[in-house]
Write a protein that holds these residues in place. Structure first.
Motif, mmCIF file in Angstrom:
data_model
loop_
_atom_site.group_PDB
_atom_site.id
_atom_site.type_symbol
_atom_site.label_atom_id
_atom_site.label_comp_id
_atom_site.label_asym_id
_atom_site.label_seq_id
_atom_site.Cartn_x
_atom_site.Cartn_y
_atom_site.Cartn_z
ATOM 1 N N PRO A 123 0.814 -1.228 0.000
ATOM 2 C CA PRO A 123 0.000 0.000 0.000
ATOM 3 C C PRO A 123 0.844 1.274 0.000
ATOM 4 O O PRO A 123 0.344 2.340 -0.380
ATOM 5 C CB PRO A 123 -0.827 -0.111 1.280
ATOM 6 N N GLU A 124 2.108 1.195 0.421
ATOM 7 C CA GLU A 124 2.948 2.395 0.410
ATOM 8 C C GLU A 124 3.260 2.870 -1.013
ATOM 9 O O GLU A 124 3.691 4.011 -1.202
ATOM 10 C CB GLU A 124 4.245 2.143 1.196
ATOM 11 N N GLY A 148 1.223 6.050 -1.700
ATOM 12 C CA GLY A 148 1.818 7.281 -1.179
ATOM 13 C C GLY A 148 3.067 7.685 -1.956
ATOM 14 O O GLY A 148 3.311 8.868 -2.192
ATOM 15 N N ALA A 149 3.846 6.687 -2.354
ATOM 16 C CA ALA A 149 5.090 6.970 -3.074
ATOM 17 C C ALA A 149 4.817 7.599 -4.435
ATOM 18 O O ALA A 149 5.580 8.426 -4.918
ATOM 19 C CB ALA A 149 5.900 5.689 -3.235
ATOM 20 N N ALA A 150 3.713 7.188 -5.058
ATOM 21 C CA ALA A 150 3.381 7.710 -6.393
ATOM 22 C C ALA A 150 2.584 9.004 -6.325
ATOM 23 O O ALA A 150 2.520 9.752 -7.305
ATOM 24 C CB ALA A 150 2.579 6.668 -7.165
ATOM 25 N N SER A 151 1.964 9.278 -5.180
ATOM 26 C CA SER A 151 0.838 10.213 -5.119
ATOM 27 C C SER A 151 1.110 11.603 -5.706
ATOM 28 O O SER A 151 0.384 12.046 -6.599
ATOM 29 C CB SER A 151 0.343 10.331 -3.674
ATOM 30 N N ILE A 158 7.489 8.171 -10.568
ATOM 31 C CA ILE A 158 6.444 7.219 -10.170
ATOM 32 C C ILE A 158 6.945 5.793 -10.362
ATOM 33 O O ILE A 158 6.798 4.936 -9.495
ATOM 34 C CB ILE A 158 5.167 7.440 -11.018
ATOM 35 N N GLY A 182 9.058 3.726 -7.926
ATOM 36 C CA GLY A 182 8.400 3.011 -6.831
ATOM 37 C C GLY A 182 8.737 3.492 -5.441
ATOM 38 O O GLY A 182 9.372 4.536 -5.252
ATOM 39 N N ALA A 183 8.292 2.715 -4.443
ATOM 40 C CA ALA A 183 8.388 3.131 -3.041
ATOM 41 C C ALA A 183 9.765 2.892 -2.426
ATOM 42 O O ALA A 183 10.159 3.591 -1.493
ATOM 43 C CB ALA A 183 7.325 2.411 -2.216
ATOM 44 N N PRO A 222 13.002 3.513 -3.052
ATOM 45 C CA PRO A 222 13.970 4.593 -2.784
ATOM 46 C C PRO A 222 13.503 5.582 -1.713
ATOM 47 O O PRO A 222 14.320 6.305 -1.158
ATOM 48 C CB PRO A 222 14.105 5.304 -4.141
ATOM 49 N N LEU A 223 12.190 5.613 -1.454
ATOM 50 C CA LEU A 223 11.673 6.513 -0.409
ATOM 51 C C LEU A 223 11.684 5.863 0.962
ATOM 52 O O LEU A 223 11.835 6.542 1.980
ATOM 53 C CB LEU A 223 10.222 6.920 -0.722
ATOM 54 N N MET A 224 11.468 4.544 0.992
ATOM 55 C CA MET A 224 11.233 3.875 2.269
ATOM 56 C C MET A 224 12.478 3.199 2.843
ATOM 57 O O MET A 224 12.474 2.805 4.013
ATOM 58 C CB MET A 224 10.115 2.830 2.108
#
Lengths: 596, 596
Positions: free
Chosen positions: A514-515, A518-521, A579, A582-583, A585-587
């Motif tokens: 589900p993250e 948020g990562a794409a938002s 986008i 993906g998540a 690199p952020l998380m």
């Protein structure tokens, strides 16, 4: 001082030539809203905003609102009350409201044109009527009959104003955390106790009574967002007969010192057993809150648009007047000491980005408002449902993109002014400071982005997106083989297909994690906004070509559309790549590694 | 109030581990600048800026500078003079200056670390010593011996401060239009008459004398930029013996009301037959001006960096403390009322963009300063020339990118704070208002961009670019086959090749149409900045891996580098597409069609 002239020619083009409101108004039963009436409303709104509101914009910034800590009273900047009285006398407060409660029953899309002008002329002043709008929507939908007579009518008529009291110090985005409590009294009223912050126009001297719509918890409410109820709490108590009585225990405790919108007061409101009444069902307050909130979000989108328009106008004027250096291609005005800076490609880049975002953004906003009209007034239920879906889908886009673009546009306008843009007296820096609130209040850009990808896309299997893609498809089919439009339609179709694929990709990844949503938002929101504007620019060229406008008008639309496709639409490349990364690199990085 | 802690760990990593200053200092003959000395300077600079300057930042903003129109005097904000006295007592004003005139002879790269801290702690205050720096450079290079003793020494020692008086109301970017005139007196001095605007620190009470470097025209000067000469004009007359005498006719006429940097006074300066002395050759003033200007441009780049660092620190702290909603993946801190907002991907996106721009930007800036050191002190002439070319190439990039990124970083920091970021007391909005000047003064971003693509690239056949590409190539070869770096080196090499091609393409188009340079300029600047930062992030990972830093430090560098390559570097896609669309979409529309 920055100047303002209402952009009536472009508004009329958007309404009549592109959106064909004449046809829509007839179809929705607005029989009396003829083109003549629309013209008259626009002309009078332009006159009022240019001559009454615009001159008060710098005054509001310089003097601001004054708070008396002894009495809790707030005095608005000089002239604000007189301007509000004139606004009320003109019948503007109820322009789009139900005639049964004193409104004029005009379409929302026309109200949006008015609001853009108000906000461009004086954003801070515009908050006083805007906040009423949300309260009106909530009472209209959820209020009991006596509440409508007692509270709604004076709001519509502009005799009183309204507020939305949601935020608490520890509960902003997360309203589930709120602590304000409501206890039932024997007479059917409730006693409200708690502290709310960031209450726009919570206290002022423009009108004798202020109607607060307050979120609070009943004693037996379940925890979290499902235990929130909505109450109407007036500054002066109001009986069921509508008569105003004694002062209620709803008082302003202090006002905030802000970066901008100094003329719009932001209050800490203390409710100390204040008398209020339940609006709608107990524990269903969040539903009513969303009605207010959606109205406010669309309104804040118009604030961004209005500021962008004003920034653009002043930047163009300055770029034509300011003589400095010569064109790289050789002197273009050899008789002058230097060329006006509008000859320089990079100044034009800034001006055209503003122009393309402002005029494209106007269509994004007005179209979204036209869907609100259709959602309420279309003949058949299916059309109403579709329009509602589309309006819901476009709400976070118009709110977040228009406000983000207002940051960019006011930035570029200052750059065009050079060092002079940083000086207060030119008025350009005020536009940038005022714009800075718009990506924050009524839900930050991050919250709008989550709303778009989550509630409005993932939760609806892309219902809103599909409707917009169908619009693009219809338009492309309608103009298939039109050589004048081919340069726009081919890339537009490609972007539409890419938008659909990109969405599917996000939703697939989000099913596992589900993250990913948020990562794409935020990149998805911008990506969507730029494709939506590409559609409106292609349609603008088509509409201009098919209109009776003069050659210069058509040329300006064509050249701006070409600029948009060449220089703005490629921003989607960066958003798409972000986008698709993906998540991870952020998380990946643990929170403690972000710094000391 | 926003807080500040000097980022000593990252500064030491940049200086010692990435740039290997120990080796460079030895090679350039800075025998006394041992690692112990560098450490001591950094520690003491941190202590001074954190404890003396940072607490005055909000004071300067709130109280600002006071102008007395009767006397023309300016009083700086409370505490500013005392802080300046301490700065002088600490020997900081002359840190990097020639010991022959009272300086400490330290490398510029160390001065840059100091300046970053000063600007992060208190940007407005930092302007007082910064402006002296430009005057010192000009006098050092072009001043006669007696001028150096009379003016340079007190500036270096911090007993007096300096200004740069270039801009006039009608002559900003285009200094060729300036009208201030200079007439020779019998005693070898000149009488200067004219009005200058936007004179930073033109009048104040920090020191007893102020040394203005003034551009003016001699009576027989050719028109335009080739007829400009530079004069030194003190507030109090200074004889050839260096003794200060009577008040000169150089007075402050008014001060500007600005969006930010309220603690830094911006003056209108009236020269009414003021006594001055020619600096350097007649009609060669623009050359001397560029010496001052380049110093100031590099300095403004550090201002952007400092503000970004401070914005980032406060945003991280807030994102760790602020509890609001739950992670989309389920509660991560179930024992708390809500999760800290740093769990959210979109908040991390904002934080990581700041972190990657700040730490990458620090290397961009410090490396550019290290080239200034090499340009002056390298053993052989070829090395000096190469370093000078590289420093010149990097000056517009560090000035414009760091300042633009400070706009973005202070924007993102406010977004992390939500509505609280808009409230004055949190101090975040001040950072954004202060940052807003940095893309304007000492040449707007548009001017830096033209400098990069024109003077620094087209005019040199890409000499600076070639040197930077060679650095990338060397690094890639050095780490060929290093699996830990492969994920960075492959895309870096691809971007380097693309950068070269893109440049060639622009220059080819510009050969036919000079407006292609202006059309590409700003996008080319950003494109270049993002590739430069990709190089520094790849080198940061390599340097961290090869260092004795702990695992957490290495992990943070690796994760931030991965974020940068995934999320920031793709911005080059949009800039490349915009560049390749050429001048036509910008130039097609006639100026009169931009609007009413």
């Amino acid at each position: 001082m920055s100047q303002y002239r209402a952009p009536l020619a472009d508004m009329r083009f958007a309404l009549f030539d592109v959106l064909d409101v004449e046809k829509q108004f007839a179809a929705l039963g607005y029989d009396e809203v003829t083109p003549d009436i629309v013209d008259a409303v626009l002309d009078e709104a332009a006159r009022f905003t240019e001559t009454v509101l615009a001159p008060l914009n710098a005054v509001g910034d310089d003097i601001g609102c004054k708070f008396d800590s002894a009495t809790g009273d707030v005095v608005a900047p000089p002239g604000f009350k007189q301007a509000f009285d004139q606004f009320v006398d003109g019948g503007w407060t109820g322009l789009t409201n139900d005639p049964a409660y004193g409104g004029q029953g005009m379409p929302e899309v026309l109200g949006a044109a008015l609001t853009e002008m108000v906000d461009a002329a004086n954003l801070a002043w515009g908050n006083f009527p805007m906040l009423s709008h949300g309260a009106v929507e909530a009472l209209n939908r959820y209020g009991e009959d006596w509440q409508k007579e007692a509270f709604l009518r004076p709001l519509v008529e502009g005799r009183w104003t309204g507020t939305m009291c949601l935020t608490e110090p520890h509960a902003g985005t997360d309203l589930g955390l709120l602590k304000t409590r409501a206890e039932a009294n024997a007479d059917g009223s409730y006693s409200i106790t708690g502290t709310k912050i960031f209450i726009t126009c919570g206290e002022h001297d423009l009108v004798p009574n202020i109607i607060h719509l307050v979120l609070a918890r009943l004693p037996d409410a379940p925890p979290g967002p499902k235990g929130i109820s909505l109450f109407v709490v007036p500054k002066f108590k109001v009986g069921k007969d509508g008569a105003a009585g004694e002062r209620n225990a709803a008082r302003c405790g202090s006002i905030e010192h802000k970066m901008g919108i100094h003329g719009s007061v932001t209050c800490v409101m203390n409710f100390d057993g204040a008398q209020g009444y339940l609006v709608g069902e107990a524990n269903k307050g969040l539903q009513a809150m969303f009605v207010m909130m959606n109205s406010a979000r669309m309104g804040v989108g118009l604030q961004g648009l209005g500021l962008s328009e004003r920034a653009y106008q002043n930047a163009v004027r300055y770029a034509r007047e300011r003589l400095q250096t010569r064109s790289l291609a050789g002197a273009k005005f050899p008789e002058k000491a230097a060329d006006p800076i509008i000859v320089h490609p990079d100044v034009r880049r800034m001006l055209l980005s503003m122009k393309s975002l402002v005029e494209g953004g106007r269509l994004l906003a007005l179209h979204a408002y036209s869907q609100l009209d259709a959602a309420h007034h279309a003949q058949d239920a299916d059309a109403r449902a579709k329009a509602d879906t589309l309006a819901s889908f476009l709400t976070p886009i118009t709110k977040a993109c228009q406000t983000e673009w207002s940051i960019e546009n006011t930035y570029n306008a200052i750059q065009c002014f050079g060092g002079h843009g940083y000086i207060h007296e030119h008025g350009m820096e005020q536009l940038a400071r005022d714009a800075r609130i718009t990506t924050l209040y009524e839900g930050t850009t991050g919250i709008q982005s989550l709303d778009l990808i989550g509630r409005k896309t993932a939760s609806t299997q892309g219902a809103g997106l599909k409707l917009f893609l169908a619009m693009i498809d219809d338009f492309a089919k309608q103009h298939e083989g039109d050589v004048a439009l081919a340069e726009f339609i081919a890339p537009l179709k490609a972007k539409a297909a890419e938008w659909a694929q990109l969405t599917t990709g996000i939703l697939q990844r989000a099913a596992k994690n589900p993250e990913e949503l948020g990562a794409a938002s935020t990149d998805y929101l911008f990506y969507s906004g730029y494709v939506v504007l590409a559609y409106w620019w292609a349609r603008s060229v088509a509409a201009a070509n098919g209109s009776s406008r003069n050659a210069a008008f058509k040329q300006a639309k064509l050249d701006t559309a070409r600029f948009y496709f060449a220089r703005m639409l490629p921003r989607t490349l960066a958003h798409k790549a972000a986008i698709e990364s993906g998540a991870e690199p952020l998380m990946a990085m643990p929170a403690e590694l972000f710094g000391d």
